[in-house]
Design an enzyme around this catalytic site. Structure first.
Site, PDB file in Angstrom:
ATOM      1  N   CYS A 134      14.851  -7.429  -9.938  1.00  0.00           N
ATOM      2  CA  CYS A 134      15.330  -8.754  -9.516  1.00  0.00           C
ATOM      3  C   CYS A 134      16.799  -8.922  -9.896  1.00  0.00           C
ATOM      4  O   CYS A 134      17.348 -10.007  -9.760  1.00  0.00           O
ATOM      5  CB  CYS A 134      14.477  -9.849 -10.151  1.00  0.00           C
ATOM      6  N   ASN A 164      -0.365  -7.442 -11.515  1.00  0.00           N
ATOM      7  CA  ASN A 164      -0.098  -7.801 -10.118  1.00  0.00           C
ATOM      8  C   ASN A 164      -0.072  -6.571  -9.196  1.00  0.00           C
ATOM      9  O   ASN A 164      -0.500  -6.646  -8.050  1.00  0.00           O
ATOM     10  CB  ASN A 164       1.244  -8.544 -10.086  1.00  0.00           C
ATOM     11  N   GLN A 180       4.752 -13.740 -10.225  1.00  0.00           N
ATOM     12  CA  GLN A 180       5.708 -13.901  -9.125  1.00  0.00           C
ATOM     13  C   GLN A 180       5.596 -15.336  -8.606  1.00  0.00           C
ATOM     14  O   GLN A 180       4.497 -15.865  -8.510  1.00  0.00           O
ATOM     15  CB  GLN A 180       5.386 -12.902  -8.005  1.00  0.00           C
ATOM     16  N   PHE A 203       6.024  -2.339 -17.412  1.00  0.00           N
ATOM     17  CA  PHE A 203       6.275  -3.785 -17.231  1.00  0.00           C
ATOM     18  C   PHE A 203       5.252  -4.360 -16.239  1.00  0.00           C
ATOM     19  O   PHE A 203       5.620  -5.007 -15.253  1.00  0.00           O
ATOM     20  CB  PHE A 203       7.703  -4.039 -16.735  1.00  0.00           C
ATOM     21  N   GLU A 251       2.945  -2.916 -21.170  1.00  0.00           N
ATOM     22  CA  GLU A 251       3.480  -4.278 -21.135  1.00  0.00           C
ATOM     23  C   GLU A 251       3.570  -4.792 -22.577  1.00  0.00           C
ATOM     24  O   GLU A 251       2.725  -4.466 -23.413  1.00  0.00           O
ATOM     25  CB  GLU A 251       2.521  -5.153 -20.281  1.00  0.00           C
TER      26      GLU A 251
HETATM   27  C1  LIG Z   1       9.533  -8.898 -13.809  1.00  0.00           C
HETATM   28  S1  LIG Z   1       8.067  -8.994 -14.780  1.00  0.00           S
HETATM   29  C2  LIG Z   1       7.000  -7.940 -13.838  1.00  0.00           C
HETATM   30  C3  LIG Z   1       5.516  -8.176 -13.971  1.00  0.00           C
HETATM   31  C4  LIG Z   1       4.617  -7.635 -12.871  1.00  0.00           C
HETATM   32  N1  LIG Z   1       5.068  -6.376 -12.308  1.00  0.00           N
HETATM   33  C5  LIG Z   1       4.399  -8.654 -11.756  1.00  0.00           C
HETATM   34  O1  LIG Z   1       4.704  -8.343 -10.587  1.00  0.00           O
HETATM   35  O2  LIG Z   1       3.902  -9.750 -12.044  1.00  0.00           O
HETATM   36  C6  LIG Z   1       8.531  -8.099 -16.182  1.00  0.00           C
HETATM   37  C7  LIG Z   1       7.471  -7.909 -17.237  1.00  0.00           C
HETATM   38  O3  LIG Z   1       8.028  -7.102 -18.296  1.00  0.00           O
HETATM   39  C8  LIG Z   1       7.525  -7.553 -19.538  1.00  0.00           C
HETATM   40  N2  LIG Z   1       8.469  -7.076 -20.577  1.00  0.00           N
HETATM   41  C9  LIG Z   1       9.674  -7.627 -20.900  1.00  0.00           C
HETATM   42  N3  LIG Z   1      10.265  -6.907 -21.880  1.00  0.00           N
HETATM   43  C10 LIG Z   1       9.430  -5.874 -22.171  1.00  0.00           C
HETATM   44  C11 LIG Z   1       9.493  -4.784 -23.094  1.00  0.00           C
HETATM   45  N4  LIG Z   1      10.531  -4.624 -23.906  1.00  0.00           N
HETATM   46  N5  LIG Z   1       8.468  -3.910 -23.130  1.00  0.00           N
HETATM   47  C12 LIG Z   1       7.411  -4.055 -22.298  1.00  0.00           C
HETATM   48  N6  LIG Z   1       7.283  -5.079 -21.402  1.00  0.00           N
HETATM   49  C13 LIG Z   1       8.280  -5.970 -21.340  1.00  0.00           C
HETATM   50  C14 LIG Z   1       7.422  -9.051 -19.374  1.00  0.00           C
HETATM   51  O4  LIG Z   1       6.496  -9.594 -20.301  1.00  0.00           O
HETATM   52  C15 LIG Z   1       6.968  -9.188 -17.908  1.00  0.00           C
HETATM   53  O5  LIG Z   1       5.567  -9.244 -17.818  1.00  0.00           O
END
Ligand SMILES: C[S@@+](CC[C@H](N)C(=O)[O-])C[C@H]1O[C@@H](n2cnc3c(N)ncnc32)[C@H](O)[C@@H]1O
Length: 364
Positions: free
Chosen positions: A321, A236, A205, A231, A252
């Protein structure tokens, strides 16, 4: 040729809109009810884009932007509007999107404000020769900057003092905080001496103050012991949830993020099960789930919605988001009531914000 229009409303992505001969025109840096002279810059089949040439009648909530690059730089969209009005606009846009795409009608959105300037801890600069900058609004044209009141002061001092250094643009914060030292998310507000260390390369973030608010909100909302977290990034939410004695299983795709999560969990002696997987593929999970948390990328997660419909966790907390994909995904859920929606303004002065939707299962 100029046209004179009255702004009819606010659209997503920072635009106001009006109509010329029945065709919608999107115009940046305006506010509803203002009367403006515009010049059409792009004409498409279904809509036009325009820029403001003159403001003929402005609103009471218009103000002088605080950054000299506002309007040129592509980063901010709302510096010309008082902060409380920015929040009204964001909340109205969220309501409209939920209704139009998700067919969800809502009376109440709980708005959570955050600090309006010097809040961003991570940034991707553009570089041209020895110069640092950003892209101009809606283009790939370089705009040199020597200051950004959205970035934390540490990064601003770095722009001033080290402008001519050879740097990797996405390692900027790493360099600004002294080379290879790990970066840190402080969690001492949850448990004494707790923190998450991470390296550049994983998602984190960008607004650390608002992130604290987000973590606290999630800790207060989560019900039950067994949490499925999709995800999870570097943990975090996972690490705070485990510090509060929830049994979390975290999913993840990114290897570095999962490794980071594991190392932090080990240092804190937390028992967290992690799975590196692609959540767009079928999910095979047999254990009971009290709360399912998901924080997907902008594309949302249709696959998780199908998993939820089959698995029926008692509670779903969806952190998003991107309101359009949130609305699309929520409309697919069967048997859930939307208990509450929060709009956390993680990105003041831009059109972005985080939405936290809390849903509970009606019947198994
Ligand atoms: C918006 S971030 C949220 C991370 C965490 N909740 C945070 O607050 O830092 C989205 C996360 O989804 C992961 N991601 C994206 N596509 C994905 C997929 N197809 N399968 C699993 N994870 C995925 C990304 O690597 C990223 O870490």
């Amino acid at each position: 040729m100029f046209e004179i229009v009255q702004i009819a409303g606010q659209a997503y992505k920072g635009y106001g809109y009006s109509f010329i001969n029945g065709k919608i025109v999107f115009i940046p840096f305006v506010e509803t009810n203002e009367k403006v002279a515009i010049k059409i810059t792009k004409e498409k089949k279904d809509y036009c884009l325009a820029e403001v040439v003159d403001i003929l009648e402005s609103t009471k909530t218009r103000k002088k932007p605080f950054c000299k690059y506002f309007g040129l730089c592509g980063g901010c969209h709302y510096q010309h509007i008082h902060y409380n009005q920015q929040l009204n606009i964001k909340s109205q846009i969220l309501k409209n999107i939920l209704k139009r795409i998700g067919h969800i009608s809502l009376d109440n959105i709980e708005i959570i404000k955050s600090k309006q300037t010097f809040y961003r801890h991570r940034v991707k600069f553009q570089k041209k020769a020895e110069k640092i900058g950003f892209f101009k609004q809606n283009s790939n044209e370089f705009l040199e900057i020597n200051y950004c009141p959205i970035l934390v002061k540490l990064i601003n001092s770095y722009i001033k003092n080290h402008k001519d250094l050879e740097i990797e643009v996405d390692s900027f914060f790493k360099l600004a905080t002294n080379k290879n030292e790990p970066l840190r998310i402080d969690l001492s507000f949850i448990a004494k001496d707790a923190y998450i260390d991470y390296k550049m390369g994983s998602f984190t973030q960008v607004n650390l103050d608002a992130n604290k608010t987000l973590i606290n909100l999630i800790l207060n909302l989560v019900k039950g012991e067994n949490v499925f977290e999709a995800f999870c990034g570097i943990g975090n939410f996972t690490i705070p949830l485990a510090l509060k004695n929830h049994k979390v299983e975290a999913f993840e795709i990114d290897e570095l993020s999962i490794e980071t999560l594991k190392q932090n969990a080990k240092r804190l002696s937390l028992d967290i099960k992690t799975t590196q997987c692609d959540l767009n593929k079928p999910i095979n999970y047999k254990k009971p789930i009290d709360t399912l948390i998901l924080d997907p990328p902008r594309s949302g997660s249709l696959n998780l919605m199908h998993f939820i419909n089959n698995k029926k966790p008692n509670q779903v907390i969806y952190v998003s988001c991107e309101p359009p994909t949130l609305a699309r995904d929520l409309s697919i859920l069967k048997n859930y009531t939307l208990e509450k929606i929060f709009l956390l303004d993680m990105f003041p002065n831009t059109y972005h914000f985080e939405t936290i939707a809390v849903l509970s299962l009606i019947s198994k």
